[in-house]
Design an enzyme around this catalytic site. Sequence first.
Site, PDB file in Angstrom:
ATOM      1  N   LYS A  89      12.838  -4.841   1.669  1.00 28.46           N
ATOM      2  CA  LYS A  89      12.778  -5.815   0.577  1.00 28.46           C
ATOM      3  C   LYS A  89      14.150  -6.029  -0.050  1.00 28.46           C
ATOM      4  O   LYS A  89      14.403  -7.044  -0.633  1.00 28.46           O
ATOM      5  CB  LYS A  89      11.794  -5.364  -0.500  1.00 28.46           C
ATOM      6  CG  LYS A  89      10.432  -4.948   0.022  1.00 28.46           C
ATOM      7  CD  LYS A  89       9.487  -6.118   0.231  1.00 28.46           C
ATOM      8  CE  LYS A  89       8.259  -5.734   1.047  1.00 28.46           C
ATOM      9  NZ  LYS A  89       7.439  -4.702   0.456  1.00 28.46           N
TER      10      LYS A  89
ATOM     11  N   TRP B 249      -0.252  -2.612  -4.032  1.00 26.62           N
ATOM     12  CA  TRP B 249       0.470  -1.430  -3.557  1.00 26.62           C
ATOM     13  C   TRP B 249       0.143  -0.214  -4.403  1.00 26.62           C
ATOM     14  O   TRP B 249      -0.021   0.892  -3.881  1.00 26.62           O
ATOM     15  CB  TRP B 249       1.979  -1.687  -3.510  1.00 26.62           C
ATOM     16  CG  TRP B 249       2.328  -2.826  -2.616  1.00 26.62           C
ATOM     17  CD1 TRP B 249       2.922  -4.000  -2.968  1.00 26.62           C
ATOM     18  CD2 TRP B 249       2.079  -2.927  -1.194  1.00 26.62           C
ATOM     19  NE1 TRP B 249       3.057  -4.805  -1.862  1.00 26.62           N
ATOM     20  CE2 TRP B 249       2.555  -4.181  -0.772  1.00 26.62           C
ATOM     21  CE3 TRP B 249       1.491  -2.074  -0.259  1.00 26.62           C
ATOM     22  CZ2 TRP B 249       2.465  -4.612   0.558  1.00 26.62           C
ATOM     23  CZ3 TRP B 249       1.404  -2.494   1.064  1.00 26.62           C
ATOM     24  CH2 TRP B 249       1.879  -3.744   1.451  1.00 26.62           C
TER      25      TRP B 249
ATOM     26  N   ASP C 278       7.355   3.875  -6.857  1.00 25.27           N
ATOM     27  CA  ASP C 278       7.501   3.027  -5.681  1.00 25.27           C
ATOM     28  C   ASP C 278       8.406   1.866  -6.089  1.00 25.27           C
ATOM     29  O   ASP C 278       7.988   0.971  -6.820  1.00 25.27           O
ATOM     30  CB  ASP C 278       6.119   2.518  -5.236  1.00 25.27           C
ATOM     31  CG  ASP C 278       6.211   1.529  -4.076  1.00 25.27           C
ATOM     32  OD1 ASP C 278       7.329   1.198  -3.626  1.00 25.27           O
ATOM     33  OD2 ASP C 278       5.138   1.073  -3.616  1.00 25.27           O
TER      34      ASP C 278
END
Length: 355
Positions: free
Chosen positions: A191, A100, A167
């Site tokens: 998530k 990511w 993030d």
Amino acid sequence: MIHNFGAGPCILPQEVFKQASQAVLEFNGTGLSILEISHRTPEFEAVVDETVRLIKELLNVPEGYSVVLLQGGASLQFSMVPMNLLGESQTAAYLDTGVWASKALKEAKIFGNVNVVASSKDQNYSYIPKDIEIPEDSAYFHFTSNNTIYGTELLEVPKTNVPVVCDMSSDILSRVINVSDFDLIYAGAQKNMGPAGVTVAIVKDSILGKVDRKIPSMLDYKVQIEGGSMYNTPPVFAIYVSMLNLRWLKSKGGVAEIEKENISKSVALYKEIDRNPLFKGTCRPEDRSRMNVCFVMENPELEKPFLKFAEDRDIIGIKGHRSVGGFRASMYNGLPITSVHVLIDAMQDFAEKHR
Ligand SMILES: *Cc1c(COP(=O)(O)O)cnc(C)c1O
């Protein structure tokens, strides 16, 4: 009962599922489904307000920050962040700790210069680089607090004077944070916060409006904030379910309480991984994630049989990401500790059979 260790979308509390399903039939005394009601009704505006209020309350968001609900997932934030914060001739500092993080910096290169201040790619992202130096003239510093795929987590914000962008998709609301250590936090909801389809950004207002490029309205934090998360039709159901999940978290005692539970869950599972001769962790112990526990077997040939053994006990979602292999047990807020003990028991019983 199924024990869902899936990495995302992931388990949410059963009571949230029940309340959400009820609202599909009839929402809050309106006689209408949550799926058909106008987002401009007072009833739905109250949902957005409460969602934003709960995020502020649960994370103790200080004055000077806006909480905004967006679409496009964390992946669109990879572009939106540099589009709003990185001038064409400026340089942003990125910490490369996984898939990511590297996707985020790839997008940033479209808008300006990127300085990768450190990377753990050399060892398949199994650790977090330490003692990183962030140049003072960086437009901002970007990092991923929890590396969902590789199972590492960075609990402390690196020291820097430049704006910090994070993030936090896979560990937001799982632990107490000090929002004022950050200038922009973003997270795809699926998530830990709710279902897929909504993305939260917590933005320090003073960092906006400093680049002179033209920004499409939908991708402009200012426009989205001024629009009250309703510049266009928001993802009504995803927001509603997130609100229910945030209410659940509050009723559990909030982030500090869930953090204790998350610590207990991860300590228990890592202890078994380290104790059980059949299994071993894949990450440097001091960098291990509480949310995503990655492990393999000393004898890879036993991995398939163990997966089957676990499935027979209704343990699902533990197959590791293809870039790490082995197993990944994701243990977000909604996963009860009883499920972790079922997994640990399965590991012990399997080891007993394969002595
Ligand atoms: C899942 C994940 C993403 C991607 O999220 P989308 O909402 O699917 O775009 C980005 N960053 C992290 C840390 C993630 O775990």
